[in-house]
Design a protein around this motif. Structure first.
Motif, PDB file in Angstrom:
ATOM      1  N   ASP A   1       0.825  -1.208   0.000  1.00 51.18           N
ATOM      2  CA  ASP A   1       0.000   0.000   0.000  1.00 51.18           C
ATOM      3  C   ASP A   1       0.859   1.259   0.000  1.00 51.18           C
ATOM      4  O   ASP A   1       0.424   2.305  -0.453  1.00 51.18           O
ATOM      5  CB  ASP A   1      -0.900   0.046   1.257  1.00 51.18           C
ATOM      6  CG  ASP A   1      -2.120  -0.841   1.092  1.00 51.18           C
ATOM      7  OD1 ASP A   1      -2.267  -1.418  -0.004  1.00 51.18           O
ATOM      8  OD2 ASP A   1      -2.904  -0.948   2.038  1.00 51.18           O
ATOM      9  N   TRP A   2       2.063   1.134   0.551  1.00 50.46           N
ATOM     10  CA  TRP A   2       2.927   2.313   0.604  1.00 50.46           C
ATOM     11  C   TRP A   2       3.239   2.841  -0.793  1.00 50.46           C
ATOM     12  O   TRP A   2       3.381   4.036  -0.983  1.00 50.46           O
ATOM     13  CB  TRP A   2       4.224   2.006   1.364  1.00 50.46           C
ATOM     14  CG  TRP A   2       4.072   2.308   2.813  1.00 50.46           C
ATOM     15  CD1 TRP A   2       4.166   1.433   3.856  1.00 50.46           C
ATOM     16  CD2 TRP A   2       3.738   3.568   3.394  1.00 50.46           C
ATOM     17  NE1 TRP A   2       3.926   2.080   5.036  1.00 50.46           N
ATOM     18  CE2 TRP A   2       3.657   3.392   4.781  1.00 50.46           C
ATOM     19  CE3 TRP A   2       3.496   4.844   2.869  1.00 50.46           C
ATOM     20  CZ2 TRP A   2       3.352   4.427   5.658  1.00 50.46           C
ATOM     21  CZ3 TRP A   2       3.185   5.883   3.736  1.00 50.46           C
ATOM     22  CH2 TRP A   2       3.117   5.674   5.116  1.00 50.46           C
TER      23      TRP A   2
ATOM     24  N   ASP B   1      -2.670  14.113   3.281  1.00 48.67           N
ATOM     25  CA  ASP B   1      -3.805  13.231   3.631  1.00 48.67           C
ATOM     26  C   ASP B   1      -3.368  11.971   4.383  1.00 48.67           C
ATOM     27  O   ASP B   1      -4.188  11.322   5.037  1.00 48.67           O
ATOM     28  CB  ASP B   1      -4.594  12.842   2.368  1.00 48.67           C
ATOM     29  CG  ASP B   1      -3.741  12.095   1.355  1.00 48.67           C
ATOM     30  OD1 ASP B   1      -2.525  12.360   1.287  1.00 48.67           O
ATOM     31  OD2 ASP B   1      -4.278  11.238   0.631  1.00 48.67           O
ATOM     32  N   ILE B   2      -2.072  11.629   4.308  1.00 51.25           N
ATOM     33  CA  ILE B   2      -1.592  10.427   5.027  1.00 51.25           C
ATOM     34  C   ILE B   2      -0.594  10.768   6.134  1.00 51.25           C
ATOM     35  O   ILE B   2      -0.111   9.889   6.833  1.00 51.25           O
ATOM     36  CB  ILE B   2      -0.933   9.397   4.065  1.00 51.25           C
ATOM     37  CG1 ILE B   2       0.337   9.970   3.421  1.00 51.25           C
ATOM     38  CG2 ILE B   2      -1.917   8.911   3.010  1.00 51.25           C
ATOM     39  CD1 ILE B   2       1.322   8.934   2.936  1.00 51.25           C
ATOM     40  N   CYS B   3      -0.284  12.052   6.292  1.00 51.77           N
ATOM     41  CA  CYS B   3       0.824  12.459   7.177  1.00 51.77           C
ATOM     42  C   CYS B   3       0.399  12.590   8.639  1.00 51.77           C
ATOM     43  O   CYS B   3      -0.554  13.292   8.962  1.00 51.77           O
ATOM     44  CB  CYS B   3       1.389  13.787   6.681  1.00 51.77           C
ATOM     45  SG  CYS B   3       2.723  14.412   7.722  1.00 51.77           S
TER      46      CYS B   3
ATOM     47  N   LEU C   1       1.265  14.899   0.355  1.00 56.43           N
ATOM     48  CA  LEU C   1       1.071  13.742   1.252  1.00 56.43           C
ATOM     49  C   LEU C   1       0.307  14.113   2.516  1.00 56.43           C
ATOM     50  O   LEU C   1       0.250  13.317   3.458  1.00 56.43           O
ATOM     51  CB  LEU C   1       2.433  13.144   1.643  1.00 56.43           C
ATOM     52  CG  LEU C   1       3.291  12.539   0.534  1.00 56.43           C
ATOM     53  CD1 LEU C   1       4.569  11.948   1.124  1.00 56.43           C
ATOM     54  CD2 LEU C   1       2.538  11.479  -0.256  1.00 56.43           C
TER      55      LEU C   1
ATOM     56  N   LYS D   1       1.229   2.922  -3.207  1.00 57.35           N
ATOM     57  CA  LYS D   1       0.044   3.710  -3.573  1.00 57.35           C
ATOM     58  C   LYS D   1      -0.025   5.006  -2.759  1.00 57.35           C
ATOM     59  O   LYS D   1      -0.281   6.075  -3.285  1.00 57.35           O
ATOM     60  CB  LYS D   1      -1.216   2.863  -3.332  1.00 57.35           C
ATOM     61  CG  LYS D   1      -2.450   3.340  -4.072  1.00 57.35           C
ATOM     62  CD  LYS D   1      -3.502   2.251  -4.182  1.00 57.35           C
ATOM     63  CE  LYS D   1      -4.065   1.873  -2.820  1.00 57.35           C
ATOM     64  NZ  LYS D   1      -5.121   0.855  -2.916  1.00 57.35           N
ATOM     65  N   LYS D   2       0.222   4.897  -1.443  1.00 60.90           N
ATOM     66  CA  LYS D   2       0.144   6.064  -0.558  1.00 60.90           C
ATOM     67  C   LYS D   2       1.175   7.136  -0.937  1.00 60.90           C
ATOM     68  O   LYS D   2       0.924   8.324  -0.817  1.00 60.90           O
ATOM     69  CB  LYS D   2       0.381   5.647   0.904  1.00 60.90           C
ATOM     70  CG  LYS D   2      -0.755   4.880   1.556  1.00 60.90           C
ATOM     71  CD  LYS D   2      -0.308   4.420   2.937  1.00 60.90           C
ATOM     72  CE  LYS D   2      -1.249   3.420   3.574  1.00 60.90           C
ATOM     73  NZ  LYS D   2      -2.408   4.018   4.223  1.00 60.90           N
TER      74      LYS D   2
END
Length: 215
Positions: A9-10, A204-206, A202, A12-13
């Protein structure tokens, strides 16, 4: 801080920065792998901008490994005297040149590069990435050391080798070659000591963004 598990997934992330910075040349303004190797050694504890400023005159005098190999520390020092730790670096560079002797014999594996004086894993990763050979690690420069823990990818550490090891444990090998420089460019441009979080692709994932910018 919890670590994300190793997962594809990383890929993609982290796709936004992998796409944004993919294949972008390193900020050291080199013309070939010989020049890059010398500039990477000189840039330790110094700025890329400073090394870029001295490079043209340096490589006019020493256009290849052969010319360096037949030179001496005393001849090299005047060309690099504005560089931090120039005396030590001059010794490393002349020793490397006298070992390799020819541009065509520059080694491009982690083991053979790190066997050379003045080249650690970070420098070897940079040289290998720019040469386009398969990665054996992940670039962990001072920007990566700042950015990766902020995202929540790894635990904080000032030790580049520890940071690299943690990243290699959580990131799929398919992105090793590009992700280090992608983090580095992100750290230079956006995720600075005082980060511009609103501009970050980033956010949204940070973890840092979630802690500091969301209610």
């Amino acid at each position: 801080m919890e670590l994300f598990e190793k997962t594809d997934d990383w890929e993609k992330k982290l796709a936004p920065i992998l796409k944004k910075y993919k294949g972008r040349k390193h900020p050291l303004d080199y013309k070939n792998i010989y020049q890059l190797m010398i500039m990477v050694i000189l840039s330790a504890q110094d700025s890329d901008a400073n090394i870029n400023s001295i490079a043209p005159a340096l490589f006019e005098s020493f256009p290849n490994m052969k010319s360096l190999a037949s030179s001496s520390v005393e001849e090299l020092i005047p060309h690099i005297s504005k560089v931090r730790n120039y005396s030590t670096k001059a010794n490393w560079i002349i020793e490397i040149a006298q070992t390799i002797k020819d541009d065509k014999k520059i080694p491009l594996t982690m083991e053979t590069l790190t066997d050379l004086k003045g080249i650690g894993r970070k420098s070897a990763n940079v040289i290998m990435r720019e040469a386009g050979v398969p990665p054996e690690g992940i670039i962990a420069d001072l920007h990566v050391i700042r950015v990766a823990p902020r995202i929540g990818l790894i635990q904080e550490s000032k030790d580049g080798n520890k940071v690299e090891k943690q990243l290699m444990q959580v990131l799929p090998k398919s992105i090793w070659g590009e992700i280090g420089m992608a983090f580095s460019f992100l750290g230079r441009e956006i995720c600075r000591p005082k980060p511009k979080c609103e501009e970050c692709p980033l956010n949204d994932i940070c973890m840092y963004y979630k802690l500091h910018h969301q209610n």
